[in-house]
Design an enzyme around this catalytic site. Structure first.
Site, mmCIF file in Angstrom:
data_model
loop_
_atom_site.group_PDB
_atom_site.id
_atom_site.type_symbol
_atom_site.label_atom_id
_atom_site.label_comp_id
_atom_site.label_asym_id
_atom_site.label_seq_id
_atom_site.Cartn_x
_atom_site.Cartn_y
_atom_site.Cartn_z
ATOM 1 C CE LYS A 201 -13.738 -5.783 3.145
ATOM 2 N NZ LYS A 201 -12.320 -5.915 2.868
ATOM 3 C CG HIS B 157 -1.921 -1.017 1.357
ATOM 4 N ND1 HIS B 157 -2.125 -1.762 2.507
ATOM 5 C CD2 HIS B 157 -2.843 -1.465 0.458
ATOM 6 C CE1 HIS B 157 -3.126 -2.603 2.319
ATOM 7 N NE2 HIS B 157 -3.578 -2.453 1.080
ATOM 8 N NE ARG C 33 -2.541 -7.850 -3.678
ATOM 9 C CZ ARG C 33 -3.284 -8.234 -2.667
ATOM 10 N NH1 ARG C 33 -2.763 -8.357 -1.474
ATOM 11 N NH2 ARG C 33 -4.556 -8.522 -2.820
ATOM 12 C CB SER D 109 -3.997 -6.253 5.278
ATOM 13 O OG SER D 109 -3.707 -5.033 4.670
HETATM 14 O O1 PNS Z 1 -8.703 -2.739 0.507
HETATM 15 P P1 PNS Z 1 -9.910 -3.348 -0.140
HETATM 16 O O2 PNS Z 1 -10.754 -4.074 0.876
HETATM 17 O O3 PNS Z 1 -9.556 -4.203 -1.327
HETATM 18 O O4 PNS Z 1 -10.784 -2.113 -0.705
HETATM 19 C C1 PNS Z 1 -12.009 -2.328 -1.373
HETATM 20 C C2 PNS Z 1 -12.765 -1.004 -1.565
HETATM 21 C C3 PNS Z 1 -12.846 -0.265 -0.247
HETATM 22 C C4 PNS Z 1 -12.040 -0.147 -2.552
HETATM 23 C C5 PNS Z 1 -14.176 -1.333 -2.118
HETATM 24 O O5 PNS Z 1 -14.741 -2.366 -1.375
HETATM 25 C C6 PNS Z 1 -15.110 -0.144 -2.046
HETATM 26 O O6 PNS Z 1 -14.954 0.820 -2.765
HETATM 27 N N1 PNS Z 1 -16.084 -0.217 -1.109
HETATM 28 C C7 PNS Z 1 -16.997 0.865 -0.819
HETATM 29 C C8 PNS Z 1 -18.412 0.484 -1.182
HETATM 30 C C9 PNS Z 1 -18.621 0.683 -2.667
HETATM 31 O O7 PNS Z 1 -18.398 1.746 -3.206
HETATM 32 N N2 PNS Z 1 -19.110 -0.393 -3.355
HETATM 33 C C10 PNS Z 1 -19.344 -0.333 -4.779
HETATM 34 C C11 PNS Z 1 -18.139 -0.744 -5.593
HETATM 35 S S1 PNS Z 1 -17.567 -2.317 -5.068
#
Ligand code: PNS
Length: 173
Positions: A47, A23, A98, A136
């Site tokens: 989450k 990150h 990745r 993570s």
């Molecule tokens: O670090 P991560 O868990 O891979 O991040 C994922 C993230 C936070 C980018 C994604 O889950 C997100 O944007 N969540 C917010 C809810 C949202 O906008 N959902 C619609 C698109 S998935």
């Protein structure tokens, strides 16, 4: 932070539970491309309970790890990334890739975000090979067994992980 109208701003959203060296590499490289990058820590209903660290702890870890990057700030948000970007008047989302296994879900998220907010573009930065195996989840697993994570995560994450698992193990005895 003072913004001018033409500044190219980006957000780098994620769970960051906690921040890894992967990150940190992505945000460092993004900070050289964009005038300002906001690392946006998700505090999402789905989450909740699955994260090891509270959102405030994750934000503080990232602040410590990115203190040397003057055009990077850290924030948290709830709900949709596309709406958060709209509120911030940001048109670029940065995500790290990745491996090909990341691509499928990232493609889906990028399309969904653009459907929710037509102004949004997702810019992918390929993870440096040295961090391409770091996550993570794996850092937490290694730390939970007392393994050495200093080469995988920033010092602030390593300290927080050590403290969290030391107190968890103490509570279990
Ligand atoms: O670090 P991560 O868990 O891979 O991040 C994922 C993230 C936070 C980018 C994604 O889950 C997100 O944007 N969540 C917010 C809810 C949202 O906008 N959902 C619609 C698109 S998935």
């Amino acid at each position: 932070m003072f913004y001018t109208f033409n500044m190219q701003k980006a957000i780098y959203p994620g769970s960051f539970d906690p921040m890894t060296n992967g990150h940190l590499d992505i945000v460092t490289r993004a900070s050289k491309i964009f005038d300002h990058v906001t690392v946006a820590v998700l505090q999402n209903r789905s989450k909740r309970g699955t994260n090891l660290f509270e959102v405030e702890e994750r934000v503080q870890i990232i602040r410590d790890a990115t203190a040397h990057l003057p055009n990077v700030s850290v924030d948290s948000f709830q709900g949709l990334t596309a709406e958060y970007a709209r509120d911030l008047h940001v048109k670029v989302i940065v995500r790290g890739l990745r491996a090909i296994s990341d691509y499928e879900s990232e493609l889906q998220i990028a399309h969904l975000n653009r459907q929710l907010n037509r102004d949004l573009e997702t810019v992918f930065i390929m993870a440096a090979t040295r961090w391409s195996y770091v996550s993570s989840t794996m850092a937490k697993e290694i730390a939970s067994y007392g393994g050495d994570i200093l080469k995988l995560v920033p010092a602030a994450s390593a300290k927080a992980l050590k403290e969290r698992y030391a107190s968890a193990n103490q509570a279990a005895t």
